[in-house]
Scaffold this motif. Structure first.
Motif, short mmCIF file in Angstrom:
data_model
loop_
_atom_site.label_atom_id
_atom_site.label_comp_id
_atom_site.label_asym_id
_atom_site.label_seq_id
_atom_site.Cartn_x
_atom_site.Cartn_y
_atom_site.Cartn_z
N ILE A 76 -3.95 56.98 34.31
CA ILE A 76 -4.63 57.71 33.03
C ILE A 76 -5.92 56.96 32.97
O ILE A 76 -7.00 57.94 32.55
CB ILE A 76 -3.56 57.56 31.83
N THR A 77 -6.04 55.73 32.96
CA THR A 77 -7.18 55.28 32.50
C THR A 77 -8.24 55.43 33.67
O THR A 77 -9.48 55.72 33.17
CB THR A 77 -7.10 53.59 32.50
N ALA A 78 -7.86 55.77 34.78
CA ALA A 78 -8.75 56.02 35.92
C ALA A 78 -8.96 57.48 36.06
O ALA A 78 -9.57 57.77 36.98
CB ALA A 78 -8.10 55.52 37.27
N GLN A 79 -8.56 58.21 35.14
CA GLN A 79 -8.75 59.76 34.95
C GLN A 79 -8.01 60.33 36.23
O GLN A 79 -8.67 61.35 36.86
CB GLN A 79 -10.00 60.16 34.76
N ASP A 80 -6.83 59.71 36.68
CA ASP A 80 -6.05 60.55 37.75
C ASP A 80 -5.42 62.05 37.30
O ASP A 80 -4.46 61.94 36.44
CB ASP A 80 -5.06 59.61 38.28
N ALA A 81 -6.15 62.98 37.60
CA ALA A 81 -5.84 64.25 37.03
C ALA A 81 -4.34 64.68 37.72
O ALA A 81 -3.74 65.81 37.23
CB ALA A 81 -6.75 65.22 37.39
N SER A 82 -3.94 64.04 38.83
CA SER A 82 -2.67 64.65 39.48
C SER A 82 -1.32 64.11 38.72
O SER A 82 -0.20 64.67 39.12
CB SER A 82 -2.75 63.96 40.83
N LEU A 83 -1.35 63.29 37.59
CA LEU A 83 -0.42 62.73 37.10
C LEU A 83 0.57 63.71 36.30
O LEU A 83 1.84 63.54 36.12
CB LEU A 83 -0.59 61.86 36.04
N TRP A 84 0.14 64.87 36.15
CA TRP A 84 0.73 66.04 35.50
C TRP A 84 1.30 67.21 36.34
O TRP A 84 1.65 68.52 36.04
CB TRP A 84 0.22 66.54 34.37
N GLY A 85 1.14 66.99 37.63
CA GLY A 85 1.57 67.91 38.64
C GLY A 85 0.39 69.02 38.93
O GLY A 85 -0.75 68.98 38.41
N PRO A 86 0.35 69.67 40.01
CA PRO A 86 -0.69 70.53 40.63
C PRO A 86 -0.91 71.59 39.80
O PRO A 86 -2.36 72.00 39.74
CB PRO A 86 0.10 70.91 41.98
N GLU A 87 -0.26 72.12 38.89
CA GLU A 87 -0.55 73.24 37.99
C GLU A 87 -1.40 72.80 37.04
O GLU A 87 -2.43 73.41 36.68
CB GLU A 87 0.61 74.07 37.64
N ALA A 88 -1.50 71.55 36.70
CA ALA A 88 -1.98 71.17 35.65
C ALA A 88 -3.29 70.20 36.07
O ALA A 88 -4.32 69.92 35.10
CB ALA A 88 -1.25 69.79 34.74
N GLU A 89 -3.41 70.06 37.21
CA GLU A 89 -4.71 69.13 37.85
C GLU A 89 -6.03 69.48 37.55
O GLU A 89 -6.75 69.05 37.06
CB GLU A 89 -4.31 69.18 39.19
N ALA A 90 -6.26 71.05 37.74
CA ALA A 90 -7.55 71.63 37.17
C ALA A 90 -8.23 71.28 36.06
O ALA A 90 -9.07 71.04 35.44
CB ALA A 90 -7.71 73.08 37.66
N GLU A 91 -6.92 71.68 35.03
CA GLU A 91 -7.35 71.31 33.61
C GLU A 91 -7.43 69.96 33.31
O GLU A 91 -8.25 69.44 32.44
CB GLU A 91 -6.30 72.06 32.58
#
Length: 534
Positions: free
Chosen positions: A31-46
């Motif tokens: 989260i701190t490194a702003q890893d957008a993949s943590l919430w799955g592929p459908e959420a990654e872009a947002e």
């Protein structure tokens, strides 16, 4: 210590069973490194453009001297009153910050004509307006700005000397405000509104009103390292697991401010959690409770109590607080920890905590009604000056006001909740909040209370996107005197009526039971409701 949390019962078991996996998966550091993949592929872009709040403390530091300099400039010009025009996260965070620190800030988060008129009449000669809108197109905030611009001009005051704008860079408001000569603060565009407490949206109005915002940032900074480390003691992981990993899921969070120095934190947490998690038929419904709320005596299996206190301690609680989550900490630390915990909860629930797909539906419905401006739907009946309308399953079985309320409560499933939505002047009629406790005692189920239209920007997402177990009591009022919106083809009265009707229609389309009560006289109508409900 800047933050403490202690848990027992099902929440403690959720922490024991879930946090080790979160630690192993490097969720906190991710989260701190702003890893957008943590919430799955459908959420990654947002998610890729919504994690800037994790570094809000550092990014906001340079704003402090700018805000302080402007505050001195305004004070030198005789300004001693700050008004905030904003909705949702743009208004709730500054309200908590200023109330906690005892600083005067008028929060205008309504389109009710009487409430807007009262704000305009309050110390206009010595007032400055902060206009906060991330998108720059929020209809409520745009309307409030227009009203103040006209009022300033009518008073012989140049609006450019009294209006300050907070918005994303490049938004329509950013461009129009700069063209008008207004002072503009740009916020980090990679922060969503409900996560913006420690950005310009939370700090500009609070700082201009007189809060020592450096201290709030200092408080948040003390907890940053603890939140970034993948550790079983990480408060963001512990709180996120405690609220979102109970088995079975306790999806109603009864949040209580119990003797804490922080004023209004449950209301801020309500919009953060509900809008972030209420989607895809799941989510956590925050219910802001008093320390003696009726629900506390019901032992509800789906209600998890979260108590905000000034010393959470580490011990297992005595009988009175068994099974609760208790949290304590400074204001800045609380704001940041709850933001981390909410996105952790999103991961555990399998949803995207950064979008709000169902908020827009009510806005579209309201815009359609404003464009068409149809005649109001005739009331099913009128009792003591209260017009009664509703969805067929409620109205079809009702013969009077009392039976309409009875039928609405009967629509509640065993795991349901009642939502009271008051599109009424909240400054003039705060007594309406008492309905929450009265109806909770009647229903034996969690009851939420929201002032319209501000809740549309927060819990409104949960109502449509969360579990389909809600029943809805709308309370609207006929304005004693309407108020024009400069250069708009509709009035404030027409706007708030369209917002209430639009949301009711969307709720009905989602199969939710709705009862709408329109008060000709809010004071008399409230008294009637208390008599009927009690």
């Amino acid at each position: 210590m800047s933050f403490r949390i202690s848990v027992s019962g099902a929440a403690a078991e959720a922490v024991r069973s879930t946090v080790p996996t979160l630690v192993a998966d490097l969720v906190a550091s991710g989260i701190t490194a702003q890893d957008a993949s943590l919430w799955g592929p459908e959420a990654e872009a947002e998610a890729a453009k919504r994690l800037g709040w994790t570094e809000a403390v550092a990014i906001s530091r340079p704003l402090v001297p700018q805000i302080e300099a402007l505050r001195e400039e305004l004070e030198a010009a005789g300004v001693d009153h700050i008004v905030l025009a904003g909705m949702g996260g743009s208004s709730l965070a500054p309200e908590v910050i200023t109330r906690t620190t005892g600083v005067d800030l008028t929060v205008l988060d309504s389109t009710e004509p009487g409430q807007v008129r009262a704000a305009l009449a309050d110390r206009l000669e010595t007032s400055a307006l902060v206009v906060s809108s991330k998108s720059g197109s929020t209809v409520e905030t745009d309307s409030q700005r227009r009203a103040y611009e006209q009022a300033f001009r009518d008073a012989g005051i140049d609006p450019a000397t009294r209006i300050i704008v907070v918005t994303d860079p490049g938004s329509p408001l950013d461009e129009s405000a700069r063209a008008a000569g207004y002072r503009v603060f740009n916020a980090d565009p990679e922060v969503g509104g409900r996560y913006s407490a420690l950005t310009a949206f939370g700090l500009v109005p609070s700082g201009l009103a007189g809060v020592d915002i450096s201290e709030v940032l200092d408080e948040a900074e003390t907890i940053e390292l603890s939140l970034a480390i993948d550790s079983p003691e990480n408060p963001g992981l512990v709180l996120g697991a405690a609220i979102a990993a109970t088995v079975p899921l306790r999806d109603k969070l009864g949040i209580i401010a119990d003797g804490t120095h922080i004023v209004g934190l449950p209301d801020w947490a309500e919009q953060l959690i509900a809008e972030s998690t209420g989607k895809n038929g799941t989510g956590l419904l925050p219910v802001v409770l008093d320390a003696d709320a009726p629900e506390l005596g019901e032992d509800l299996a789906d209600l998890q109590i979260v108590r905000i206190v000034d010393d959470a301690g580490d011990e297992i609680f005595g009988r009175d607080h068994s099974g609760e989550i208790r949290v304590s900490g400074t204001l800045g630390a609380q704001l940041l920890v709850w933001e981390y915990a909410t996105v952790v909860a999103g991961r555990l629930l399998g949803i995207n905590p950064f979008d709000q797909p169902d908020v827009e539906s009510a806005k579209i419905a309201a815009r359609g009604l404003l464009d068409a401006r149809p005649e109001p739907t005739p009331a099913a009946f009128v009792e003591q000056g209260i017009e009664v309308r509703g969805t067929p399953e409620v109205i079809g079985a009702s013969s009077d006001l009392a039976s309409a309320i009875d039928v609405l409560l009967e629509e509640l499933p065993a795991d349901g909740y009642l939502s009271i939505q008051a599109y009424v002047d909240r400054v003039a009629h705060p007594e309406l909040e008492r309905l929450r406790g009265l109806l909770a005692a009647r229903a034996g189920r969690p009851v939420t209370f929201g002032w319209g239209p501000r809740f549309l920007h927060s819990t409104g997402q949960f109502h449509k996107g969360g579990p389909a177990v809600g029943a809805f009591l709308q309370i609207t009022q006929k304005p004693a005197e309407d108020l024009a919106i400069p250069d708009r083809p509709f009035t404030f009265g027409q706007l708030i009526a369209a917002q209430a009707s639009g949301d009711a229609s969307v709720l009905a389309e989602h199969g939710r039971p709705v009862l709408t009560l329109t008060l000709a006289d809010p004071s008399a109508g409230a008294a009637t409701l208390f008599d009927v409900v009690a």
